[in-house]
Design a protein around this motif. Structure first.
Motif, short mmCIF file in Angstrom:
data_model
loop_
_atom_site.label_atom_id
_atom_site.label_comp_id
_atom_site.label_asym_id
_atom_site.label_seq_id
_atom_site.Cartn_x
_atom_site.Cartn_y
_atom_site.Cartn_z
N GLN A 29 30.91 -20.51 33.05
CA GLN A 29 31.46 -21.80 32.67
C GLN A 29 30.77 -22.29 31.40
O GLN A 29 29.57 -22.15 31.24
CB GLN A 29 31.26 -22.82 33.80
N ASP A 30 31.55 -22.86 30.49
CA ASP A 30 31.03 -23.48 29.28
C ASP A 30 30.18 -22.50 28.47
O ASP A 30 29.05 -22.79 28.08
CB ASP A 30 30.19 -24.71 29.65
N THR A 31 30.73 -21.32 28.24
CA THR A 31 30.03 -20.27 27.51
C THR A 31 30.93 -19.73 26.41
O THR A 31 32.13 -19.56 26.61
CB THR A 31 29.64 -19.12 28.46
N SER A 32 30.35 -19.43 25.26
CA SER A 32 31.12 -18.87 24.16
C SER A 32 31.28 -17.37 24.32
O SER A 32 30.49 -16.73 25.03
CB SER A 32 30.43 -19.18 22.84
N PRO A 33 32.28 -16.77 23.66
CA PRO A 33 32.42 -15.31 23.68
C PRO A 33 31.17 -14.64 23.11
O PRO A 33 30.48 -15.20 22.26
CB PRO A 33 33.64 -15.06 22.78
N GLY A 34 30.90 -13.45 23.57
CA GLY A 34 29.83 -12.65 22.99
C GLY A 34 28.47 -12.81 23.63
O GLY A 34 27.52 -12.16 23.22
N ILE A 35 28.37 -13.69 24.63
CA ILE A 35 27.09 -13.87 25.28
C ILE A 35 27.29 -13.77 26.79
O ILE A 35 28.17 -14.42 27.36
CB ILE A 35 26.42 -15.20 24.88
N ALA A 36 26.48 -12.91 27.41
CA ALA A 36 26.55 -12.70 28.86
C ALA A 36 25.18 -13.00 29.45
O ALA A 36 24.27 -13.47 28.76
CB ALA A 36 26.98 -11.27 29.16
N ASN A 37 25.02 -12.72 30.74
CA ASN A 37 23.74 -13.00 31.39
C ASN A 37 22.59 -12.17 30.83
O ASN A 37 21.44 -12.61 30.88
CB ASN A 37 23.85 -12.74 32.90
N ASP A 38 22.91 -10.99 30.30
CA ASP A 38 21.83 -10.10 29.87
C ASP A 38 21.96 -9.60 28.44
O ASP A 38 21.08 -8.87 27.97
CB ASP A 38 21.74 -8.90 30.82
N THR A 39 23.03 -9.97 27.72
CA THR A 39 23.20 -9.52 26.34
C THR A 39 23.81 -10.61 25.47
O THR A 39 24.47 -11.52 25.97
CB THR A 39 24.13 -8.29 26.25
N VAL A 40 23.57 -10.49 24.18
CA VAL A 40 24.26 -11.33 23.20
C VAL A 40 24.66 -10.42 22.05
O VAL A 40 23.85 -9.65 21.53
CB VAL A 40 23.38 -12.51 22.74
N LYS A 41 25.93 -10.48 21.67
CA LYS A 41 26.47 -9.61 20.62
C LYS A 41 26.39 -10.30 19.26
O LYS A 41 26.86 -11.43 19.09
CB LYS A 41 27.93 -9.27 20.89
N ILE A 42 25.83 -9.60 18.28
CA ILE A 42 25.71 -10.11 16.93
C ILE A 42 26.37 -9.12 15.97
O ILE A 42 26.10 -7.92 16.01
CB ILE A 42 24.23 -10.30 16.54
N GLY A 43 27.24 -9.63 15.09
CA GLY A 43 27.94 -8.79 14.13
C GLY A 43 27.36 -8.89 12.73
O GLY A 43 26.92 -9.96 12.31
N ILE A 44 27.33 -7.77 12.03
CA ILE A 44 26.84 -7.72 10.65
C ILE A 44 27.85 -6.96 9.81
O ILE A 44 28.27 -5.87 10.18
CB ILE A 44 25.48 -7.01 10.56
N SER A 45 28.22 -7.52 8.67
CA SER A 45 29.03 -6.81 7.68
C SER A 45 28.24 -6.75 6.38
O SER A 45 27.78 -7.77 5.88
CB SER A 45 30.37 -7.52 7.45
N GLY A 46 28.05 -5.53 5.87
CA GLY A 46 27.27 -5.37 4.64
C GLY A 46 27.59 -4.07 3.95
O GLY A 46 28.25 -3.19 4.50
N PRO A 47 27.11 -3.91 2.71
CA PRO A 47 27.39 -2.70 1.94
C PRO A 47 26.45 -1.55 2.31
O PRO A 47 25.34 -1.46 1.81
CB PRO A 47 27.17 -3.15 0.49
N LEU A 48 26.91 -0.68 3.18
CA LEU A 48 26.13 0.47 3.56
C LEU A 48 26.38 1.65 2.63
O LEU A 48 25.60 2.60 2.59
CB LEU A 48 26.47 0.88 5.00
N THR A 49 27.49 1.59 1.89
CA THR A 49 27.85 2.62 0.92
C THR A 49 28.31 1.95 -0.36
O THR A 49 28.48 0.73 -0.42
CB THR A 49 28.98 3.51 1.46
N GLY A 50 28.52 2.75 -1.40
CA GLY A 50 29.03 2.21 -2.66
C GLY A 50 27.93 1.91 -3.65
O GLY A 50 26.75 2.21 -3.42
#
Length: 412
Positions: A29-50
């Motif tokens: 209840q009252d929780t945002s996507p991407g966070i659970a009881n034991d994990t939190v998801k974090i996204g990164i976008s960056g230049p790995l090539t080029g």
């Protein structure tokens, strides 16, 4: 055995539903996507090539900070739960359209809790409207332009380019009051912001910009621009570009016989970034820093540096220990941990509230006297201090103490 009538069956079913809801975890209840009881998801976008793949060290730096924490079980957050941080990294080659595509994938398909350390001003501009509409934090952007499309969901990390420009100007006003500046700048809001701030900081003095040449990250060489700048008669070269072009500028300034006083933005001035120029050519380069100078062979007794080196070894990081981009990523990872630990609820709103109210938060790699400080509605700049350093051919040596613009960062 007593049979159940339909009314009794209905009552029994209701009781089961109530029992199921009561037994469900409170986090549902009252929780945002991407966070659970034991994990939190974090996204990164960056230049790995080029052409600017060197910036990929930022993502690796974040991983360097997070991996040992996950190995130890995760971070204990303010709601009492301990969570591991799951990092999902996407390559965008510093192409803003690919950054937007990655952001959509990370938010809609992977359902990350937040985006972190998006590199590049145009790239953050490209996703600002989207993250604002979706209510997704874009935390600790790797861009010195903080005032972008959605301030309620965005926060930068590195000092504003306006702060760096002001500190460069102060050095010239104090030490070269008649300086004639040749400016090599990225033809994006990054370089344009820096140029505007530099012009404002020297206004009314005898320091002047006598020539300016724009570059793009896709330019295969900047020798033509540098030749034009040399011909201007300038005695000072100021460089606000990516690492590859910064190294080329430093090498050209020495090998062409020009030899101006050279000031290079911290985004291109780490020892690792200067090595392609030949460190002998980089002797005398001046830059600004907010991170400690790390010498892996002589770390001294600094606990933060020792922890960084231990984490770097444990994570088998790809970047060298003296790479300021990797160090910046490590510091961003450290800041992310501090914010996640302190947020009061498992929601995106709560993480932004925590990020907007940082009270002199210390990080392992920040220079002494520099800490993360923000204030909701008043101060959006976590770091507002910089210290000047000069390269002696082997290491950077400090030029005075850190200069603070706390609460006074010049707007662009």
């Amino acid at each position: 055995m007593q049979s159940l009538t339909r009314p009794k069956i209905a009552l029994a079913m209701q009781a089961l539903v109530v029992t199921a809801f009561a037994a469900a975890p409170a986090l549902a209840q009252d929780t945002s996507p991407g966070i659970a009881n034991d994990t939190v998801k974090i996204g990164i976008s960056g230049p790995l090539t080029g052409p600017v793949a060197a910036l990929g060290a930022i993502a690796d730096g974040i991983r360097t900070r997070i991996d040992p924490i996950n190995s130890a079980g995760g971070i204990k957050m303010a709601d009492g739960k301990t969570r591991k941080i799951e990092l999902l990294v996407e390559d965008d080659g510093l192409d803003p359209q690919r950054t937007l595509t990655n952001a959509r994938k990370l938010v809609e398909k992977e359902e990350v809790f937040a985006l972190v350390a998006t590199a590049g001003t145009p790239n953050n501009q490209a996703i600002g409207r989207y993250t604002t509409q979706r209510g997704v934090p874009n935390l600790f952007m790797y861009s010195g332009v903080h005032e972008l499309a959605g301030p309620e969901w965005e926060m930068g990390f590195v000092p504003s380019f306006t702060t760096e420009a002001a500190i460069f100007a102060k050095y010239l006003l104090d030490n070269m009051p008649q300086a004639k500046i040749a400016l090599l700048f990225l033809n994006t809001e990054t370089g344009q912001t820096f140029q505007s701030a530099l012009e404002g900081a020297i206004s009314g003095s005898n320091v002047s910009i006598v020539a300016a040449q724009p570059v793009t990250s896709a330019d295969p060489t900047v020798e033509t621009q540098l030749s034009t700048l040399k011909a201007s008669g300038a005695d000072t070269l100021v460089v606000i570009t990516g690492p590859k072009q910064g190294a080329e500028a430093v090498r050209f300034a020495t090998e062409s016989g020009w030899k101006p006083t050279t000031l290079v933005s911290n985004i291109a001035a780490s020892i690792a970034s200067l090595k392609p120029a030949g460190l002998e050519n980089a002797k005398g380069v001046i830059t600004s820093q907010f991170l400690k100078q790390v010498n892996a062979t002589a770390p001294g007794d600094d606990e933060g540096v020792q922890r960084y080196l231990a984490d770097h070894a444990a994570a088998q990081s790809k970047f060298s220990t003296d790479d300021a981009l990797g160090q910046s990523g490590y510091a961003i990872g450290d800041a992310l941990v501090k914010v996640l630990e302190s947020m009061k609820a498992p929601t995106r709103e709560a993480v932004m509230e925590a990020a907007r109210n940082l009270d002199h938060v210390q990080l392992d790699l920040l220079l002494p006297g520099i800490a993360l400080t923000t204030k909701s509605g008043e101060d959006v700049y976590p770091i507002e201090s910089l210290q000047l350093f000069q390269f002696d051919g082997t290491a950077y040596q400090p030029l005075g103490e850190a200069i603070s613009f706390e609460g006074k960062t010049p707007k662009h």
